[in-house]
Design a protein around this motif. Sequence first.
Motif, PDB file in Angstrom:
ATOM      1  N   GLU A  84       0.841  -1.207   0.000  1.00  0.00           N
ATOM      2  CA  GLU A  84       0.000   0.000   0.000  1.00  0.00           C
ATOM      3  C   GLU A  84       0.877   1.258   0.000  1.00  0.00           C
ATOM      4  OE1 GLU A  84      -3.219   0.352  -0.420  1.00  0.00           O
ATOM      5  OE2 GLU A  84      -3.304  -1.822  -0.714  1.00  0.00           O
ATOM      6  N   THR A  87       2.014   1.750  -3.431  1.00  0.00           N
ATOM      7  CA  THR A  87       0.937   2.320  -4.251  1.00  0.00           C
ATOM      8  C   THR A  87       0.843   3.826  -4.043  1.00  0.00           C
ATOM      9  OG1 THR A  87      -0.303   0.244  -4.121  1.00  0.00           O
ATOM     10  CG2 THR A  87      -1.519   2.207  -4.767  1.00  0.00           C
ATOM     11  N   THR A  88       0.950   4.249  -2.792  1.00  0.00           N
ATOM     12  CA  THR A  88       0.906   5.682  -2.485  1.00  0.00           C
ATOM     13  C   THR A  88       2.060   6.424  -3.151  1.00  0.00           C
ATOM     14  OG1 THR A  88      -0.152   5.235  -0.352  1.00  0.00           O
ATOM     15  CG2 THR A  88       0.896   7.388  -0.633  1.00  0.00           C
ATOM     16  N   ASN A  91       1.451   6.685  -6.873  1.00  0.00           N
ATOM     17  CA  ASN A  91       0.474   7.736  -7.190  1.00  0.00           C
ATOM     18  C   ASN A  91       1.098   9.120  -7.090  1.00  0.00           C
ATOM     19  OD1 ASN A  91      -1.541   5.830  -7.590  1.00  0.00           O
ATOM     20  ND2 ASN A  91      -2.249   5.904  -5.472  1.00  0.00           N
ATOM     21  N   GLU A 110       2.597   0.254 -12.550  1.00  0.00           N
ATOM     22  CA  GLU A 110       1.234   0.069 -12.046  1.00  0.00           C
ATOM     23  C   GLU A 110       0.736  -1.355 -12.301  1.00  0.00           C
ATOM     24  OE1 GLU A 110      -1.108   3.118 -13.832  1.00  0.00           O
ATOM     25  OE2 GLU A 110      -0.610   4.586 -12.275  1.00  0.00           O
ATOM     26  N   ILE A 113       2.335  -3.724  -9.690  1.00  0.00           N
ATOM     27  CA  ILE A 113       1.740  -3.575  -8.354  1.00  0.00           C
ATOM     28  C   ILE A 113       0.363  -4.217  -8.303  1.00  0.00           C
ATOM     29  CG2 ILE A 113       0.845  -1.868  -6.724  1.00  0.00           C
ATOM     30  CD1 ILE A 113       3.151  -0.046  -7.482  1.00  0.00           C
ATOM     31  N   GLN A 114      -0.426  -4.047  -9.354  1.00  0.00           N
ATOM     32  CA  GLN A 114      -1.754  -4.661  -9.389  1.00  0.00           C
ATOM     33  C   GLN A 114      -1.660  -6.183  -9.374  1.00  0.00           C
ATOM     34  OE1 GLN A 114      -3.673  -3.030 -12.843  1.00  0.00           O
ATOM     35  NE2 GLN A 114      -3.917  -0.987 -11.933  1.00  0.00           N
ATOM     36  N   ARG A 117      -0.740  -7.326  -5.924  1.00  0.00           N
ATOM     37  CA  ARG A 117      -1.859  -7.207  -4.987  1.00  0.00           C
ATOM     38  C   ARG A 117      -2.821  -8.400  -5.135  1.00  0.00           C
ATOM     39  NH1 ARG A 117      -3.237  -2.485  -6.146  1.00  0.00           N
ATOM     40  NH2 ARG A 117      -2.314  -1.385  -4.388  1.00  0.00           N
ATOM     41  N   THR A 149       8.543  -5.218 -11.334  1.00  0.00           N
ATOM     42  CA  THR A 149       8.240  -3.803 -11.112  1.00  0.00           C
ATOM     43  C   THR A 149       9.478  -3.049 -10.681  1.00  0.00           C
ATOM     44  OG1 THR A 149       5.990  -4.412 -10.438  1.00  0.00           O
ATOM     45  CG2 THR A 149       6.761  -2.221  -9.845  1.00  0.00           C
TER      46      THR A 149
END
Length: 246
Positions: A84, A87-88, A91, A110, A113-114, A117, A149
Amino acid sequence: MNIGKKLFLAFVFALVFQLVQLLVTNHYVGHMTQAAERLDHAVTANGAANSLLEALASSRKALKEATAAENPGDRLKVAGVYLEEATTQANTLFVIPGVEGLAEGKAPVEKGIQEARKELEQALAGAGQKDKDAVEEHASFAEDALGGTSEALLQLRMKLEKAIQVSAAEERAVRDQPAQVGFVVFGIAAILMLSYARLFSRRFVRPIEQLSSAVRSMADKKDLMATVPVTSTDELGVLARAINLL
């Protein structure tokens, strides 16, 4: 041309010169501001990329530890926390404007990371069901996704470091230009002012001194037949002809 028009033209010339100097200064200040903004954006993006790399490394470490832990759920949750955080940071990274290379590096980061997850969710589900094989399988897949990634992010960080070098060099070059242009403009202004002062002295001050000397000589000698030289058609010439007529 009379003296008033000549002085007015000199004033207009000085005003235009000051306007040009102001426009040139504003032009270089604008370039310097833009260069400083690009450098600041590149540095900020590089910092966000480094934080993202650290979060990915911590998440991968927690995933690896989960496969060997008796209670893998705790380590998987820790991996989720770091994910998380990643992810922050992602972004934050991909909304920084004006940095070359960000648009190309956004999609693989991205996507990785997806995928990580989704695999992490499967691993957590396996941990809840006490399915060690499912935990190892999905945790390994998540770790692989984060590894890819990280590689994509390392390439992006190389571009960011290059962008920082280019922006810093541009900022240094542009930062020195206003001072250089200022010295050049000041030199031109000084030359023009000295030239105008010399011209003003030759065209106005000397004729006035000649007229004054001639009139004093006429008064001292009581000689009204003497004449003063007429060298111009402006107000001084009119005055000289009037004295001669007198």
